[in-house]
Design a protein around this motif. Structure first.
Motif, PDB file in Angstrom:
ATOM      1  N   TYR A  68      15.343 -14.869  11.503  1.00  0.00           N
ATOM      2  CA  TYR A  68      14.363 -13.837  11.194  1.00  0.00           C
ATOM      3  C   TYR A  68      13.043 -14.469  10.764  1.00  0.00           C
ATOM      4  CZ  TYR A  68      18.887 -11.498  10.747  1.00  0.00           C
ATOM      5  OH  TYR A  68      20.157 -11.053  10.968  1.00  0.00           O
ATOM      6  N   GLY A  69      11.957 -13.958  11.312  1.00  0.00           N
ATOM      7  CA  GLY A  69      10.628 -14.378  10.893  1.00  0.00           C
ATOM      8  C   GLY A  69      10.059 -13.386   9.891  1.00  0.00           C
ATOM      9  N   VAL A  70       9.302 -13.885   8.921  1.00  0.00           N
ATOM     10  CA  VAL A  70       8.692 -13.047   7.885  1.00  0.00           C
ATOM     11  C   VAL A  70       7.181 -13.194   7.990  1.00  0.00           C
ATOM     12  CG1 VAL A  70       8.515 -12.566   5.417  1.00  0.00           C
ATOM     13  CG2 VAL A  70      10.692 -13.355   6.385  1.00  0.00           C
ATOM     14  N   SER A  71       6.500 -12.076   8.150  1.00  0.00           N
ATOM     15  CA  SER A  71       5.049 -12.076   8.235  1.00  0.00           C
ATOM     16  C   SER A  71       4.520 -10.780   7.648  1.00  0.00           C
ATOM     17  CB  SER A  71       4.586 -12.229   9.685  1.00  0.00           C
ATOM     18  OG  SER A  71       5.078 -11.160  10.474  1.00  0.00           O
ATOM     19  N   ALA A  72       3.210 -10.668   7.537  1.00  0.00           N
ATOM     20  CA  ALA A  72       2.574  -9.461   7.018  1.00  0.00           C
ATOM     21  C   ALA A  72       1.740  -8.824   8.126  1.00  0.00           C
ATOM     22  CB  ALA A  72       1.693  -9.788   5.814  1.00  0.00           C
ATOM     23  N   PRO A 107      -2.889   2.556   3.033  1.00  0.00           N
ATOM     24  CA  PRO A 107      -1.528   2.992   3.379  1.00  0.00           C
ATOM     25  C   PRO A 107      -0.758   3.560   2.183  1.00  0.00           C
ATOM     26  CG  PRO A 107      -1.996   0.855   4.364  1.00  0.00           C
ATOM     27  CD  PRO A 107      -3.112   1.153   3.420  1.00  0.00           C
ATOM     28  N   GLN A 108      -1.005   3.033   0.986  1.00  0.00           N
ATOM     29  CA  GLN A 108      -0.335   3.567  -0.195  1.00  0.00           C
ATOM     30  C   GLN A 108      -0.822   4.974  -0.519  1.00  0.00           C
ATOM     31  OE1 GLN A 108       0.540   0.739  -3.539  1.00  0.00           O
ATOM     32  NE2 GLN A 108      -0.810  -0.625  -2.386  1.00  0.00           N
ATOM     33  N   GLN A 109      -2.129   5.183  -0.431  1.00  0.00           N
ATOM     34  CA  GLN A 109      -2.675   6.511  -0.698  1.00  0.00           C
ATOM     35  C   GLN A 109      -2.165   7.526   0.316  1.00  0.00           C
ATOM     36  OE1 GLN A 109      -6.925   6.064  -0.808  1.00  0.00           O
ATOM     37  NE2 GLN A 109      -6.900   4.718  -2.608  1.00  0.00           N
ATOM     38  N   THR A 141       6.172   8.497   8.860  1.00  0.00           N
ATOM     39  CA  THR A 141       5.138   7.649   9.451  1.00  0.00           C
ATOM     40  C   THR A 141       4.441   6.828   8.376  1.00  0.00           C
ATOM     41  OG1 THR A 141       4.757   9.242  11.240  1.00  0.00           O
ATOM     42  CG2 THR A 141       3.015   7.639  10.801  1.00  0.00           C
ATOM     43  N   ALA A 142       4.156   7.448   7.223  1.00  0.00           N
ATOM     44  CA  ALA A 142       3.509   6.726   6.125  1.00  0.00           C
ATOM     45  C   ALA A 142       4.410   5.614   5.592  1.00  0.00           C
ATOM     46  CB  ALA A 142       3.152   7.706   5.004  1.00  0.00           C
ATOM     47  N   ARG A 143       5.698   5.862   5.557  1.00  0.00           N
ATOM     48  CA  ARG A 143       6.643   4.832   5.108  1.00  0.00           C
ATOM     49  C   ARG A 143       6.691   3.674   6.110  1.00  0.00           C
ATOM     50  NH1 ARG A 143      10.706   7.834   4.736  1.00  0.00           N
ATOM     51  NH2 ARG A 143      10.614   8.292   2.505  1.00  0.00           N
ATOM     52  N   ASP A 144       6.656   3.994   7.399  1.00  0.00           N
ATOM     53  CA  ASP A 144       6.633   2.952   8.421  1.00  0.00           C
ATOM     54  C   ASP A 144       5.379   2.093   8.302  1.00  0.00           C
ATOM     55  OD1 ASP A 144       9.032   3.848   9.418  1.00  0.00           O
ATOM     56  OD2 ASP A 144       8.136   5.010  11.058  1.00  0.00           O
ATOM     57  N   ASN A 145       4.246   2.714   7.986  1.00  0.00           N
ATOM     58  CA  ASN A 145       2.999   1.957   7.817  1.00  0.00           C
ATOM     59  C   ASN A 145       3.092   0.989   6.639  1.00  0.00           C
ATOM     60  OD1 ASN A 145       1.786   3.200  10.005  1.00  0.00           O
ATOM     61  ND2 ASN A 145       0.859   4.820   8.764  1.00  0.00           N
ATOM     62  N   LEU A 146       3.766   1.407   5.569  1.00  0.00           N
ATOM     63  CA  LEU A 146       3.949   0.508   4.428  1.00  0.00           C
ATOM     64  C   LEU A 146       4.851  -0.669   4.812  1.00  0.00           C
ATOM     65  CD1 LEU A 146       4.347   2.962   1.402  1.00  0.00           C
ATOM     66  CD2 LEU A 146       2.381   1.527   1.969  1.00  0.00           C
ATOM     67  N   GLU A 147       5.885  -0.406   5.577  1.00  0.00           N
ATOM     68  CA  GLU A 147       6.755  -1.490   6.045  1.00  0.00           C
ATOM     69  C   GLU A 147       5.985  -2.444   6.942  1.00  0.00           C
ATOM     70  OE1 GLU A 147      10.153   0.156   7.936  1.00  0.00           O
ATOM     71  OE2 GLU A 147      11.099   0.835   6.066  1.00  0.00           O
ATOM     72  N   TYR A 148       5.102  -1.911   7.773  1.00  0.00           N
ATOM     73  CA  TYR A 148       4.308  -2.762   8.661  1.00  0.00           C
ATOM     74  C   TYR A 148       3.390  -3.669   7.845  1.00  0.00           C
ATOM     75  CZ  TYR A 148       0.758  -4.087  12.068  1.00  0.00           C
ATOM     76  OH  TYR A 148      -0.117  -4.795  12.848  1.00  0.00           O
ATOM     77  N   VAL A 149       2.834  -3.135   6.765  1.00  0.00           N
ATOM     78  CA  VAL A 149       1.981  -3.948   5.896  1.00  0.00           C
ATOM     79  C   VAL A 149       2.774  -5.097   5.307  1.00  0.00           C
ATOM     80  CG1 VAL A 149       0.742  -3.916   3.700  1.00  0.00           C
ATOM     81  CG2 VAL A 149       0.317  -2.139   5.390  1.00  0.00           C
ATOM     82  N   ASP A 168      -0.185  -6.074  -5.615  1.00  0.00           N
ATOM     83  CA  ASP A 168       0.398  -7.236  -4.942  1.00  0.00           C
ATOM     84  C   ASP A 168       1.654  -6.799  -4.191  1.00  0.00           C
ATOM     85  OD1 ASP A 168      -1.558  -8.821  -5.980  1.00  0.00           O
ATOM     86  OD2 ASP A 168      -0.317  -9.726  -7.544  1.00  0.00           O
ATOM     87  N   ILE A 169       1.696  -7.105  -2.920  1.00  0.00           N
ATOM     88  CA  ILE A 169       2.846  -6.762  -2.090  1.00  0.00           C
ATOM     89  C   ILE A 169       3.819  -7.928  -2.071  1.00  0.00           C
ATOM     90  CG2 ILE A 169       3.624  -6.105   0.213  1.00  0.00           C
ATOM     91  CD1 ILE A 169       1.989  -3.979  -1.152  1.00  0.00           C
ATOM     92  N   ASP A 170       5.084  -7.635  -2.322  1.00  0.00           N
ATOM     93  CA  ASP A 170       6.121  -8.666  -2.268  1.00  0.00           C
ATOM     94  C   ASP A 170       6.649  -8.799  -0.846  1.00  0.00           C
ATOM     95  OD1 ASP A 170       5.894  -9.105  -4.965  1.00  0.00           O
ATOM     96  OD2 ASP A 170       7.615  -7.854  -5.507  1.00  0.00           O
TER      97      ASP A 170
END
Length: 209
Positions: A68-72, A107-109, A141-149, A168-170
């Motif tokens: 698995y690759g991890v990126s933002a 995306p959080q808002q 959709t908003a939750r998916d955008n947060l996951e994409y971030v 800060d995003i973990d």
């Protein structure tokens, strides 16, 4: 006649060679190896267990299906690093590093707005089916955008509970395994999609020989 130009061959009475010499079907003497070959024994072919050991050079490689690759999904820079050693064992959902980006606020808002709209409609004793379904879809959709971030499930639950912006995003491990690659350091700037960690579950591996 001696000068007729023909090779003479021995002839025996009754066309049989003496007992002391074995002859071929055409009257040619057989060698000992040929005599041995002529005494063949046959046997019916049947299945039987067989084993063979082969020793060769090999290289152990992780299963690509468990790598698995991890990126933002946004540009940012690393604020903290929690797992900074190659070979370190991590658990699924464990925080690897924390980063900040100017693109994580919107995306959080949007998520909080969709969450409030969905909860407001659902609290209605008789919510209209159409608007409720639309609000649920917007929340997904908003939750998916947060996951994409790059936000993990734990921080999403925190955002839903506190309704306060997270700065800060973990970056979290997508699966349990060992860190094969690490490309992060405190203060490091990175681009969206850039590989930051590579993790592999080594419960099953390949040996390339």
């Amino acid at each position: 006649a001696p000068d007729c130009g023909m090779d003479l061959e021995p002839v025996y009475a009754g066309n049989d060679p003496p007992q002391s010499a074995a002859m071929g079907a055409a009257g040619v003497r057989l060698t000992p190896d040929q005599e041995q070959a002529a005494r063949l024994q046959t046997e019916t072919v049947q299945a039987a267990p067989a084993a063979r050991t082969v020793r060769t050079a090999g290289r152990v490689a992780p299963d690509e299906g468990r790598t698995y690759g991890v990126s933002a999904g946004v540009d940012g820079w690393v604020r903290r690093v929690f797992s900074d050693r190659t070979g370190y064992q991590v658990r699924r959902g464990e925080a690897l590093a924390a980063f900040y980006s100017k693109d994580i606020s919107a995306p959080q808002q949007a998520y909080l707005y969709a969450l409030e709209s969905y909860e407001r409609l659902r609290s209605n004793p008789s919510p209209p089916a159409g608007p409720l379904s639309l609000a649920k879809q917007q929340l997904s959709t908003a939750r998916d955008n947060l996951e994409y971030v790059g936000m993990g499930q734990g921080q999403m639950e925190e955002l839903s509970r506190t309704r306060g912006e997270i700065f800060d995003i973990d970056l979290t491990a997508p699966a349990s395994g060992q860190i094969l690659e690490r490309h992060v350091a405190v203060g490091q700037r990175f681009m969206k999609g850039e590989l930051l960690y590579r993790i592999a579950n080594l419960e099953r591996v390949w040996v390339l020989a």
